[in-house]
Design a protein around this motif. Structure first.
Motif: not given
Length: 165
Positions: A67-74
């Protein structure tokens, strides 16, 4: 025989619902820990290396759970693409599997990421502190919540089995 099979299905459903609720709490805890680590690293990078924000966000995405990786990537893609960073940050923060107080703390950081180093680091520290307090509170109440959830799901399943028989 049919009642026994139905009872087994009802009890299994209660156990499955309890398991999914427990997995969701674990996912929330892991996401909170990922954000705490990411914000700690973000603060260090802002102070020491002065890494540009899109690059820093992309690096943070590589070091976090899903979830955090998706957030930071977006957010990184939005920052690199010239989109309004605070707007994208707030939108993505609302989709995180966190409690409302944690979501609002992460969301509030959006407006503070621009400006001088001291202001940015202070805002990151505040959000980290908020997440740490939330983690402590969640850990303190976790045993009680798990007992309550188990009692709820298994009592409901037992009631349905009694009504079925």
């Amino acid at each position: 025989m049919l009642k026994l099979l139905g009872s087994l299905c009802v009890v299994s459903g209660g156990a499955l619902a309890w398991y999914f609720q427990r997995a969701e709490r674990r996912r929330e805890r892991n996401t909170r820990l990922d954000f705490q680590r990411a914000f700690r690293r973000m603060s260090e990078e802002v102070r020491m290396a002065r890494t540009p924000l899109p690059v820093l966000l992309r690096a943070l995405a590589g070091d976090c759970g899903e979830p955090a990786a998706v957030f930071f990537e977006a957010v990184s893609r939005a920052a690199a693409g010239g989109e309004d960073l605070p707007k994208v940050w707030r939108e993505r923060a609302e989709d995180l599997p966190l409690r409302e107080g944690d979501k609002s703390a992460v969301s509030a950081l959006a407006g503070e990421l621009q400006g001088d180093e001291e202001k940015v680091c202070k805002a990151i520290s505040h959000v980290s502190y908020t997440l740490a307090n939330s983690a402590g509170e969640a850990e303190r109440t976790r045993p009680e919540e798990e007992k309550r959830a188990a009692a709820l799901w298994f009592s409901a399943a037992a009631l349905l089995v009694i009504l079925l028989i």
